[in-house]
Design a protein around this motif. Sequence first.
Motif, short mmCIF file in Angstrom:
data_model
loop_
_atom_site.label_atom_id
_atom_site.label_comp_id
_atom_site.label_asym_id
_atom_site.label_seq_id
_atom_site.Cartn_x
_atom_site.Cartn_y
_atom_site.Cartn_z
N PRO A 294 134.14 13.86 116.36
CA PRO A 294 134.65 13.30 115.11
C PRO A 294 134.03 11.93 114.81
O PRO A 294 133.96 11.06 115.68
CB PRO A 294 136.15 13.17 115.37
CG PRO A 294 136.45 14.27 116.34
CD PRO A 294 135.24 14.31 117.24
N GLY A 295 133.55 11.78 113.60
CA GLY A 295 132.92 10.54 113.17
C GLY A 295 132.16 10.77 111.89
O GLY A 295 132.08 11.89 111.39
N VAL A 296 131.58 9.71 111.36
CA VAL A 296 130.84 9.77 110.11
C VAL A 296 129.44 9.20 110.33
O VAL A 296 129.29 8.11 110.89
CB VAL A 296 131.54 8.98 108.99
CG1 VAL A 296 130.79 9.13 107.66
CG2 VAL A 296 132.98 9.44 108.83
N THR A 297 128.45 9.93 109.89
CA THR A 297 127.06 9.48 109.95
C THR A 297 126.46 9.51 108.56
O THR A 297 126.99 10.14 107.65
CB THR A 297 126.23 10.38 110.90
OG1 THR A 297 126.37 11.74 110.48
CG2 THR A 297 126.69 10.24 112.33
N VAL A 298 125.34 8.82 108.42
CA VAL A 298 124.59 8.81 107.17
C VAL A 298 123.17 9.28 107.49
O VAL A 298 122.49 8.67 108.32
CB VAL A 298 124.56 7.42 106.53
CG1 VAL A 298 123.74 7.44 105.22
CG2 VAL A 298 125.97 6.92 106.25
N ASP A 299 122.78 10.38 106.88
CA ASP A 299 121.48 10.99 107.19
C ASP A 299 121.32 11.24 108.68
O ASP A 299 120.25 11.01 109.27
CB ASP A 299 120.33 10.13 106.66
CG ASP A 299 120.33 10.04 105.14
OD1 ASP A 299 120.78 11.00 104.49
OD2 ASP A 299 119.89 9.00 104.61
N GLY A 300 122.42 11.66 109.30
CA GLY A 300 122.38 12.05 110.71
C GLY A 300 122.49 10.92 111.71
O GLY A 300 122.46 11.17 112.91
N ARG A 301 122.65 9.69 111.24
CA ARG A 301 122.70 8.53 112.16
C ARG A 301 123.89 7.62 111.82
O ARG A 301 124.30 7.56 110.66
CB ARG A 301 121.42 7.72 112.08
CG ARG A 301 120.16 8.48 112.46
CD ARG A 301 118.93 7.58 112.41
NE ARG A 301 118.71 7.07 111.05
CZ ARG A 301 118.06 7.72 110.09
NH1 ARG A 301 117.59 8.94 110.32
NH2 ARG A 301 117.88 7.17 108.91
N PRO A 302 124.41 6.89 112.80
CA PRO A 302 125.43 5.88 112.49
C PRO A 302 124.88 4.90 111.48
O PRO A 302 123.70 4.54 111.53
CB PRO A 302 125.70 5.22 113.85
CG PRO A 302 125.28 6.24 114.86
CD PRO A 302 124.12 6.96 114.24
N TYR A 303 125.74 4.44 110.58
CA TYR A 303 125.27 3.55 109.52
C TYR A 303 125.37 2.10 109.95
O TYR A 303 126.45 1.61 110.31
CB TYR A 303 126.08 3.76 108.24
CG TYR A 303 125.64 2.84 107.11
CD1 TYR A 303 124.46 3.09 106.42
CD2 TYR A 303 126.38 1.71 106.78
CE1 TYR A 303 124.04 2.26 105.40
CE2 TYR A 303 125.97 0.87 105.76
CZ TYR A 303 124.80 1.15 105.07
OH TYR A 303 124.38 0.30 104.07
#
Length: 315
Positions: A294-303
């Motif tokens: 569980p988490g949120v990434t931006v374009d596959g990477r941590p922001y």
Amino acid sequence: MKVGKAGEFGLIARITARLPLGPAALLGPGDDAALVAVPDNRVVASTDVLVEGRHFRRDWSTGEDVGHRAAAANLADIAAMGAVPTALLVALCAPPDLDVRWAEELAEGLAEEAGLVGASVVGGDISSSPTLTIAVTALGDLDGRAPVRRSGARPGDVVAVAGRLGYAAAGYTILCRGFRSPKILVESYRRPQVPYHAGPEAAALGATSMIDVSDGLLADLAHIAEASGVAVDLRKDAFPVPVQMRDAAAALGVDPYTWLLAGGDDHALAATFPPEARIGADWLVVGEVQEGVPGVTVDGRPYGDGATGWDHFRS
């Protein structure tokens, strides 16, 4: 006149005179409690607190502005459950030297924002306090629908947002730097433009989860990811940067995506939908739900390497 001179009941009379009642309010201010219709036989309820110096400044915002913001923060939570707001209860804690006109403007702003969705302020409380504080409780009706919770997102769902992102955060930064323009950004901080209708609309379209973006998109989607046990990945290029925001960011030396992805107070709605759902023009698809930690990434990477949103005990 100051509120200390007007007195508790004089101030209450001035405030309630500015609070028209909507259709769900069967009995408004004046008795020990209000009476609100509950057609669905269930009540959606939420509460928020605004503290001067923490959530607003009187040199930046009028009483009417703060009334709009206080109502919006709560009404948006109701919409994010897929419900229609019906009523607000408001507690005002004010220093005795507060100008009565400011309190009257606060009431007018509360009533105007509530009126946008057919809701009304049906009661509350007033107390003296050295710190100006507004506490609001909102009530809402699901009209027979199931509530849209944070815990229903599934791998394969699309992630979509309705409403503005980054405008209020940009306005806040501009005000902190001592400027007052661009007006659209500053006014968005003072009075958020909330897509209230999009909440019940999302519920009708089959949204699997939804949340009010109050603390920042990354931070709030992280709540959905955690509650649903899924990963969320956003596409940076899915977020258009308005020209006023781009220009302000360049002038202030700020990455505009910091406002868009980590800025709060716009009270946009973020939701997940099954891939086959026919979502309307109010919703912009910005990512997808995936299997994973569980988490949120931006374009596959941590922001980035900093905060992903507002935290009352860190910010």
